[in-house]
Motif scaffolding. Structure first.
Motif, PDB file in Angstrom:
ATOM      1  N   ARG A  90       0.809  -1.218   0.000  1.00 39.14           N
ATOM      2  CA  ARG A  90       0.000   0.000   0.000  1.00 39.14           C
ATOM      3  C   ARG A  90       0.848   1.277   0.000  1.00 39.14           C
ATOM      4  NH1 ARG A  90      -4.918  -1.762  -0.424  1.00 39.14           N
ATOM      5  NH2 ARG A  90      -5.621  -3.521   0.809  1.00 39.14           N
ATOM      6  N   ALA A  91       2.161   1.126  -0.197  1.00 43.64           N
ATOM      7  CA  ALA A  91       3.083   2.275  -0.245  1.00 43.64           C
ATOM      8  C   ALA A  91       2.893   3.180   0.961  1.00 43.64           C
ATOM      9  CB  ALA A  91       2.916   3.043  -1.549  1.00 43.64           C
ATOM     10  N   ASN A  92       3.013   2.591   2.148  1.00 43.53           N
ATOM     11  CA  ASN A  92       2.842   3.331   3.395  1.00 43.53           C
ATOM     12  C   ASN A  92       4.138   4.051   3.758  1.00 43.53           C
ATOM     13  OD1 ASN A  92       2.280   4.334   5.895  1.00 43.53           O
ATOM     14  ND2 ASN A  92       1.864   2.364   6.863  1.00 43.53           N
ATOM     15  N   PHE A  93       4.252   5.306   3.339  1.00 42.34           N
ATOM     16  CA  PHE A  93       5.440   6.098   3.624  1.00 42.34           C
ATOM     17  C   PHE A  93       5.594   6.375   5.117  1.00 42.34           C
ATOM     18  CE2 PHE A  93       4.816   6.920  -0.843  1.00 42.34           C
ATOM     19  CZ  PHE A  93       6.107   6.986  -1.344  1.00 42.34           C
ATOM     20  N   ASN A  94       4.533   6.219   5.889  1.00 40.70           N
ATOM     21  CA  ASN A  94       4.568   6.465   7.331  1.00 40.70           C
ATOM     22  C   ASN A  94       4.808   5.200   8.141  1.00 40.70           C
ATOM     23  OD1 ASN A  94       4.137   9.297   7.216  1.00 40.70           O
ATOM     24  ND2 ASN A  94       2.001   8.889   6.688  1.00 40.70           N
ATOM     25  N   SER A  95       5.145   4.121   7.496  1.00 42.77           N
ATOM     26  CA  SER A  95       5.402   2.861   8.192  1.00 42.77           C
ATOM     27  C   SER A  95       6.543   3.044   9.198  1.00 42.77           C
ATOM     28  CB  SER A  95       5.797   1.785   7.177  1.00 42.77           C
ATOM     29  OG  SER A  95       6.440   0.708   7.821  1.00 42.77           O
ATOM     30  N   PRO A  96       6.322   2.653  10.463  1.00 45.69           N
ATOM     31  CA  PRO A  96       7.400   2.749  11.454  1.00 45.69           C
ATOM     32  C   PRO A  96       8.628   1.919  11.058  1.00 45.69           C
ATOM     33  CG  PRO A  96       5.293   2.315  12.530  1.00 45.69           C
ATOM     34  CD  PRO A  96       5.059   2.203  11.057  1.00 45.69           C
ATOM     35  N   ASP A  97       8.409   0.761  10.448  1.00 44.34           N
ATOM     36  CA  ASP A  97       9.536  -0.086  10.038  1.00 44.34           C
ATOM     37  C   ASP A  97      10.366   0.589   8.942  1.00 44.34           C
ATOM     38  OD1 ASP A  97       8.705  -2.107  11.788  1.00 44.34           O
ATOM     39  OD2 ASP A  97       7.497  -3.101  10.243  1.00 44.34           O
ATOM     40  N   ILE A  98       9.699   1.202   7.996  1.00 46.08           N
ATOM     41  CA  ILE A  98      10.402   1.864   6.895  1.00 46.08           C
ATOM     42  C   ILE A  98      11.100   3.130   7.397  1.00 46.08           C
ATOM     43  CG2 ILE A  98      10.088   3.051   4.677  1.00 46.08           C
ATOM     44  CD1 ILE A  98       7.910   0.840   4.142  1.00 46.08           C
ATOM     45  N   LYS A  99      10.466   3.851   8.300  1.00 48.21           N
ATOM     46  CA  LYS A  99      11.101   5.034   8.883  1.00 48.21           C
ATOM     47  C   LYS A  99      12.339   4.638   9.692  1.00 48.21           C
ATOM     48  CE  LYS A  99       7.367   8.356   9.045  1.00 48.21           C
ATOM     49  NZ  LYS A  99       6.656   9.328   9.869  1.00 48.21           N
ATOM     50  N   ALA A 100      12.247   3.542  10.436  1.00 48.17           N
ATOM     51  CA  ALA A 100      13.399   3.066  11.218  1.00 48.17           C
ATOM     52  C   ALA A 100      14.535   2.645  10.287  1.00 48.17           C
ATOM     53  CB  ALA A 100      12.988   1.913  12.129  1.00 48.17           C
ATOM     54  N   PHE A 101      14.189   1.985   9.190  1.00 47.27           N
ATOM     55  CA  PHE A 101      15.197   1.579   8.213  1.00 47.27           C
ATOM     56  C   PHE A 101      15.867   2.808   7.597  1.00 47.27           C
ATOM     57  CE2 PHE A 101      16.176   0.485   3.707  1.00 47.27           C
ATOM     58  CZ  PHE A 101      17.234  -0.373   3.950  1.00 47.27           C
ATOM     59  N   ALA A 102      15.084   3.799   7.238  1.00 44.83           N
ATOM     60  CA  ALA A 102      15.623   5.029   6.648  1.00 44.83           C
ATOM     61  C   ALA A 102      16.555   5.731   7.635  1.00 44.83           C
ATOM     62  CB  ALA A 102      14.491   5.954   6.207  1.00 44.83           C
ATOM     63  N   ALA A 103      16.210   5.719   8.918  1.00 48.41           N
ATOM     64  CA  ALA A 103      17.066   6.345   9.934  1.00 48.41           C
ATOM     65  C   ALA A 103      18.384   5.580  10.077  1.00 48.41           C
ATOM     66  CB  ALA A 103      16.336   6.405  11.275  1.00 48.41           C
ATOM     67  N   GLN A 104      18.320   4.259  10.070  1.00 52.20           N
ATOM     68  CA  GLN A 104      19.544   3.449  10.134  1.00 52.20           C
ATOM     69  C   GLN A 104      20.416   3.734   8.913  1.00 52.20           C
ATOM     70  OE1 GLN A 104      20.989   1.540  12.301  1.00 52.20           O
ATOM     71  NE2 GLN A 104      19.413   0.949  13.751  1.00 52.20           N
ATOM     72  N   LEU A 105      19.775   3.814   7.771  1.00 49.41           N
ATOM     73  CA  LEU A 105      20.489   4.082   6.525  1.00 49.41           C
ATOM     74  C   LEU A 105      21.155   5.462   6.554  1.00 49.41           C
ATOM     75  CD1 LEU A 105      21.097   2.732   3.843  1.00 49.41           C
ATOM     76  CD2 LEU A 105      18.947   3.637   2.958  1.00 49.41           C
ATOM     77  N   ALA A 106      20.467   6.435   7.113  1.00 50.85           N
ATOM     78  CA  ALA A 106      21.014   7.796   7.194  1.00 50.85           C
ATOM     79  C   ALA A 106      22.288   7.832   8.033  1.00 50.85           C
ATOM     80  CB  ALA A 106      19.965   8.751   7.770  1.00 50.85           C
ATOM     81  N   ALA A 107      22.380   6.966   9.040  1.00 53.39           N
ATOM     82  CA  ALA A 107      23.547   6.942   9.926  1.00 53.39           C
ATOM     83  C   ALA A 107      24.665   6.032   9.417  1.00 53.39           C
ATOM     84  CB  ALA A 107      23.109   6.493  11.323  1.00 53.39           C
ATOM     85  N   ALA A 108      24.441   5.361   8.299  1.00 51.93           N
ATOM     86  CA  ALA A 108      25.410   4.399   7.776  1.00 51.93           C
ATOM     87  C   ALA A 108      26.354   5.048   6.771  1.00 51.93           C
ATOM     88  CB  ALA A 108      24.677   3.230   7.120  1.00 51.93           C
ATOM     89  N   ASP A 109      27.466   4.350   6.542  1.00 55.51           N
ATOM     90  CA  ASP A 109      28.435   4.788   5.534  1.00 55.51           C
ATOM     91  C   ASP A 109      28.164   4.153   4.177  1.00 55.51           C
ATOM     92  OD1 ASP A 109      30.244   6.302   7.332  1.00 55.51           O
ATOM     93  OD2 ASP A 109      30.463   4.334   8.263  1.00 55.51           O
ATOM     94  N   GLY A 110      27.522   3.003   4.190  1.00 55.54           N
ATOM     95  CA  GLY A 110      27.304   2.302   2.940  1.00 55.54           C
ATOM     96  C   GLY A 110      26.142   1.342   2.991  1.00 55.54           C
ATOM     97  N   LEU A 111      25.799   0.838   1.808  1.00 58.62           N
ATOM     98  CA  LEU A 111      24.717  -0.127   1.651  1.00 58.62           C
ATOM     99  C   LEU A 111      25.217  -1.288   0.806  1.00 58.62           C
ATOM    100  CD1 LEU A 111      21.667  -0.979   1.822  1.00 58.62           C
ATOM    101  CD2 LEU A 111      21.345   0.325  -0.297  1.00 58.62           C
ATOM    102  N   LEU A 112      24.973  -2.469   1.291  1.00 60.17           N
ATOM    103  CA  LEU A 112      25.248  -3.704   0.573  1.00 60.17           C
ATOM    104  C   LEU A 112      23.877  -4.280   0.256  1.00 60.17           C
ATOM    105  CD1 LEU A 112      27.651  -5.626  -0.093  1.00 60.17           C
ATOM    106  CD2 LEU A 112      27.312  -6.611   2.162  1.00 60.17           C
ATOM    107  N   VAL A 113      23.524  -4.366  -1.027  1.00 59.78           N
ATOM    108  CA  VAL A 113      22.182  -4.806  -1.399  1.00 59.78           C
ATOM    109  C   VAL A 113      22.275  -6.003  -2.334  1.00 59.78           C
ATOM    110  CG1 VAL A 113      22.024  -3.094  -3.260  1.00 59.78           C
ATOM    111  CG2 VAL A 113      19.934  -4.068  -2.325  1.00 59.78           C
TER     112      VAL A 113
END
Length: 192
Positions: free
Chosen positions: A49-72
């Motif tokens: 449902r493309a929930n931009f307000n999802s707590p899980d997605i917001k938490a992931f975005a915050a973790q990503l903001a504090a990271a140096d890199g992404l391995l996907v």
């Protein structure tokens, strides 16, 4: 250094997740903090449902903001990366990968899917303003044998993965951290 790893396969275990786990261990041996995520860490309803307000997605975005890199890591289906991974990436803020180094890993049924990383995944990572998207590693299904949670890589894939991880580690070391706007912060202190 801190890296977020993201398993983009809807199936676990999977060959792409196996590449990711081997990469996580390699980075941890270099004293890099790795914070692992899988698609299963997010509510399916939030993704559908493309929930931009999802707590899980917001938490992931915050973790990503504090990271140096992404391995996907992602499987390649029908000449593109995982649709569930695309949905998750679409829900991230526009500059979610700004100042980040990204190493993509992919697996597919045949070598014919190799270009999906360059033509499908990398443009999305670049649109999220990644500082540097490295040359990824692709392995066809015959180059990775799964034994439960353990994976056996062909010698060629193992060598390419080690080379890519060396490059990733070096890129993390030289990455440009965000520039603080010192003039604005000085002005704020003077008026307070």
């Amino acid at each position: 250094m801190r890296v977020i790893s993201l398993a983009g396969s809807p199936r676990l275990p999977s060959r792409s997740a196996a590449l990711l786990q081997l990469s996580q261990r390699w980075l941890q041996q270099q004293q890099v903090e790795v914070i692992p995520y899988t698609l299963h860490d997010f509510q399916a309803e939030d993704l559908l449902r493309a929930n931009f307000n999802s707590p899980d997605i917001k938490a992931f975005a915050a973790q990503l903001a504090a990271a140096d890199g992404l391995l996907v890591a992602t499987p390649v289906y029908k000449a593109s990366f995982s649709g569930a991974l695309k949905t998750l990436l679409d829900l991230l803020p526009e500059r979610a990968l700004e100042h980040k180094v990204v190493l993509p890993l992919a697996t597919g049924g045949s070598i014919g899917h190799m270009l999906a990383v360059d033509y499908a995944l990398k443009p999305v990572l670049t649109a999220l303003k990644a500082q540097e998207v490295l040359h990824g590693v692709f392995a066809d299904d015959g180059q990775i044998v799964l034994n439960g949670e353990q994976a056996q890589l062909s010698d060629r894939v193992a060598a390419r993965l080690n080379e890519a991880l060396d490059s990733f580690y070096l890129a993390l070391s030289r990455r440009k951290p965000p520039v603080l706007n010192t003039a604005a912060s000085l002005l704020t202190r003077q008026t307070a």
